[in-house]
Motif scaffolding. Structure first.
Motif, PDB file in Angstrom:
ATOM      1  N   LEU A  65      -6.380 -16.479  54.425  1.00 39.44           N
ATOM      2  CA  LEU A  65      -6.545 -17.700  55.209  1.00 39.44           C
ATOM      3  C   LEU A  65      -7.399 -18.718  54.454  1.00 39.44           C
ATOM      4  N   THR A  66      -8.487 -18.232  53.852  1.00 32.56           N
ATOM      5  CA  THR A  66      -9.375 -19.131  53.103  1.00 32.56           C
ATOM      6  C   THR A  66      -8.705 -19.652  51.844  1.00 32.56           C
ATOM      7  N   ASP A  67      -8.051 -18.761  51.100  1.00 32.84           N
ATOM      8  CA  ASP A  67      -7.440 -19.142  49.828  1.00 32.84           C
ATOM      9  C   ASP A  67      -6.302 -20.142  50.040  1.00 32.84           C
ATOM     10  N   ILE A  68      -5.431 -19.861  50.986  1.00 38.87           N
ATOM     11  CA  ILE A  68      -4.306 -20.765  51.234  1.00 38.87           C
ATOM     12  C   ILE A  68      -4.804 -22.104  51.777  1.00 38.87           C
ATOM     13  N   ARG A  69      -5.831 -22.066  52.595  1.00 40.25           N
ATOM     14  CA  ARG A  69      -6.386 -23.320  53.113  1.00 40.25           C
ATOM     15  C   ARG A  69      -6.932 -24.181  51.968  1.00 40.25           C
ATOM     16  N   VAL A  70      -7.567 -23.548  50.990  1.00 41.68           N
ATOM     17  CA  VAL A  70      -8.074 -24.291  49.820  1.00 41.68           C
ATOM     18  C   VAL A  70      -6.927 -24.883  49.019  1.00 41.68           C
ATOM     19  N   GLN A  71      -5.860 -24.097  48.845  1.00 45.50           N
ATOM     20  CA  GLN A  71      -4.708 -24.586  48.088  1.00 45.50           C
ATOM     21  C   GLN A  71      -4.046 -25.782  48.770  1.00 45.50           C
ATOM     22  N   LEU A  72      -4.138 -25.831  50.081  1.00 48.68           N
ATOM     23  CA  LEU A  72      -3.510 -26.924  50.836  1.00 48.68           C
ATOM     24  C   LEU A  72      -4.537 -27.974  51.271  1.00 48.68           C
ATOM     25  N   ASP A  73      -5.629 -28.043  50.560  1.00 49.20           N
ATOM     26  CA  ASP A  73      -6.708 -28.937  50.963  1.00 49.20           C
ATOM     27  C   ASP A  73      -6.262 -30.396  51.068  1.00 49.20           C
ATOM     28  N   ALA A  74      -5.311 -30.783  50.230  1.00 53.38           N
ATOM     29  CA  ALA A  74      -4.857 -32.185  50.238  1.00 53.38           C
ATOM     30  C   ALA A  74      -3.959 -32.506  51.424  1.00 53.38           C
ATOM     31  N   TRP A  75      -3.453 -31.488  52.096  1.00 58.75           N
ATOM     32  CA  TRP A  75      -2.573 -31.734  53.241  1.00 58.75           C
ATOM     33  C   TRP A  75      -3.391 -32.298  54.406  1.00 58.75           C
ATOM     34  N   PRO A  76      -2.823 -33.178  55.181  1.00 65.60           N
ATOM     35  CA  PRO A  76      -3.531 -33.669  56.369  1.00 65.60           C
ATOM     36  C   PRO A  76      -3.627 -32.580  57.427  1.00 65.60           C
ATOM     37  N   ARG A  77      -4.732 -32.588  58.165  1.00 66.75           N
ATOM     38  CA  ARG A  77      -4.909 -31.597  59.225  1.00 66.75           C
ATOM     39  C   ARG A  77      -3.877 -31.817  60.319  1.00 66.75           C
ATOM     40  N   GLY A  78      -3.413 -30.714  60.896  1.00 66.02           N
ATOM     41  CA  GLY A  78      -2.432 -30.818  61.955  1.00 66.02           C
ATOM     42  C   GLY A  78      -1.652 -29.538  62.122  1.00 66.02           C
ATOM     43  N   PRO A  79      -0.710 -29.516  63.062  1.00 66.87           N
ATOM     44  CA  PRO A  79       0.067 -28.296  63.340  1.00 66.87           C
ATOM     45  C   PRO A  79       0.835 -27.776  62.130  1.00 66.87           C
ATOM     46  N   LEU A  80       1.370 -28.689  61.286  1.00 64.58           N
ATOM     47  CA  LEU A  80       2.151 -28.246  60.130  1.00 64.58           C
ATOM     48  C   LEU A  80       1.283 -27.476  59.152  1.00 64.58           C
ATOM     49  N   LYS A  81       0.096 -27.985  58.883  1.00 64.82           N
ATOM     50  CA  LYS A  81      -0.807 -27.310  57.948  1.00 64.82           C
ATOM     51  C   LYS A  81      -1.247 -25.953  58.509  1.00 64.82           C
ATOM     52  N   THR A  82      -1.631 -25.945  59.778  1.00 64.36           N
ATOM     53  CA  THR A  82      -2.071 -24.693  60.397  1.00 64.36           C
ATOM     54  C   THR A  82      -0.962 -23.653  60.399  1.00 64.36           C
ATOM     55  N   THR A  83       0.247 -24.061  60.759  1.00 65.97           N
ATOM     56  CA  THR A  83       1.381 -23.132  60.786  1.00 65.97           C
ATOM     57  C   THR A  83       1.688 -22.598  59.405  1.00 65.97           C
ATOM     58  N   THR A  84       1.624 -23.456  58.395  1.00 67.42           N
ATOM     59  CA  THR A  84       1.887 -23.030  57.013  1.00 67.42           C
ATOM     60  C   THR A  84       0.846 -22.013  56.551  1.00 67.42           C
ATOM     61  N   ILE A  85      -0.411 -22.264  56.876  1.00 63.87           N
ATOM     62  CA  ILE A  85      -1.483 -21.335  56.487  1.00 63.87           C
ATOM     63  C   ILE A  85      -1.289 -19.983  57.160  1.00 63.87           C
ATOM     64  N   LEU A  86      -0.998 -20.002  58.454  1.00 61.88           N
ATOM     65  CA  LEU A  86      -0.813 -18.744  59.186  1.00 61.88           C
ATOM     66  C   LEU A  86       0.410 -17.984  58.685  1.00 61.88           C
TER      67      LEU A  86
END
Length: 355
Positions: free
Chosen positions: A301-322
């Motif tokens: 969860l932490t690693d993928i969130r860091v990799q997607l740091d440039a993505w805007p916060r929202g349902p798409l980012k959260t769903t992708t991380i999960l």
């Protein structure tokens, strides 16, 4: 494989890991972390059945139980995936500073000596201490109290952590992060063993002279199953709970989850429609991979969130991380956990047993 498994227990596993997974992946759902206590009930029940089926009363001839067979089967099952996950956390530490992994993690003492990284491992310490202590304490209980007295001895033992917590509250106060410590948070495991005792020793419908307590507790389990739901609602609407409640809540969860387990064990589902069959297969799959998911999901969860740091916060980012975390956790199961299970079965010369 699925035909040999109990669907209700698999559903309990899937619910437990889903709760923990979502509590770490979605901040608004952090109270669902109490899914760990459902895992404690499952572990106590499943390992308790193995122990009680292999062990006979101390006054009778010895059964098939030996310390080595019990411990080697448990350690071969739990240690290789744990050590692999521990290695991944150690390798990742330079990228995520202030989360060091210490040598005492190798002997499961971080819940007492300091949990500085690999946060979910505190509950693994509790379970490993339980695996170590169960046959030793079980030997004493069987020798001095007899097997039939486990009916009342185990519920009394489940009160010990609550007594210790209450004594601490009335004395100098609970220590920091007290809920990580085995002696203050093990009632779920003990109640799981009690359920196992009822299942193994008090589940004999063919003998009219013997109380079938496993069957009889099903009815009172229905209202008791509402306890975890009520507590979660209360915790979400009351962010600052009083200390006496916080010191008692794990006993309440243990009782409620014991009721869940009793009711879910009898659950059978044979779906016909393709979507329902797919859902059942997904539940089985998540249950099988639940240990692997638990081991590595916080790192991913932490690693993928860091990799997607440039993505805007929202349902798409959260769903992708999960989704990414779940995918890589399942890959860890196939790469590490499943091969070690198969190797254990070959080396210990035992057929795989349904879980």
């Amino acid at each position: 494989m699925h035909a040999q498994r109990n669907f209700g227990l698999d559903l309990a596993r899937a619910l437990a890991i889903a709760m923990v997974f979502l509590s770490h992946g979605v901040s608004a759902l952090d109270t669902l972390g109490v899914g760990v206590d459902l895992f404690f009930l499952l572990s106590g029940f499943l390992i308790g059945r193995i122990y009680l089926r292999a062990q006979t009363d101390a006054h009778e001839a010895s059964g098939t139980f030996t310390l080595w067979s019990f411990w080697s089967a448990r350690w071969f099952r739990t240690l290789p995936p744990y050590l692999a996950a521990l290695g991944l956390f150690a390798l990742a530490e330079p990228r995520f500073h202030n989360n060091p992994i210490h040598p005492y993690y190798l002997i499961f003492l971080q819940n007492y000596l300091g949990l500085t990284g690999f946060g979910p491992s505190w509950s693994l310490c509790v379970e490993e201490h339980f695996y170590l202590a169960l046959p030793l304490l079980g030997f004493l209980a069987l020798k001095f109290a007899g097997r039939k007295n486990l009916l009342w001895l185990l519920p009394l033992a489940a009160l010990v952590p609550q007594i210790l917590r209450t004594a601490a509250v009335l004395g100098n106060g609970l220590p920091p992060n007290w809920y990580w410590r085995t002696h203050l948070h093990c009632e779920g495991l003990i109640l799981g063993v009690w359920l196992a005792y009822l299942f193994v020793d008090r589940n004999d419908r063919s003998n009219p002279g013997r109380q079938d307590l496993w069957l009889r507790i099903r009815k009172p389990a229905i209202p008791l199953a509402l306890i975890p739901v009520a507590i979660l609602v209360y915790q979400n609407f009351t962010p600052e709970q009083p200390l006496p409640f916080r010191a008692t809540v794990f006993l309440l969860y243990a009782i409620g989850y014991a009721a869940w387990l009793r009711l879910l064990y009898d659950l059978r589902w044979t779906p016909v429609a393709a979507p329902a069959r797919l859902l059942k297969s997904a539940i089985h799959g998540i249950a099988l991979a639940s240990y692997s998911i638990y081991l590595v999901h916080t790192l991913l969860l932490t690693d993928i969130r860091v990799q997607l740091d440039a993505w805007p916060r929202g349902p798409l980012k959260t769903t992708t991380i999960l989704a990414g975390t779940l995918l890589f956790s399942v890959a860890f199961y196939f790469a590490v956990e499943r091969p070690t299970i198969l190797l254990r079965d070959r080396l210990l010369r035992r057929a795989p047993t349904p879980a």
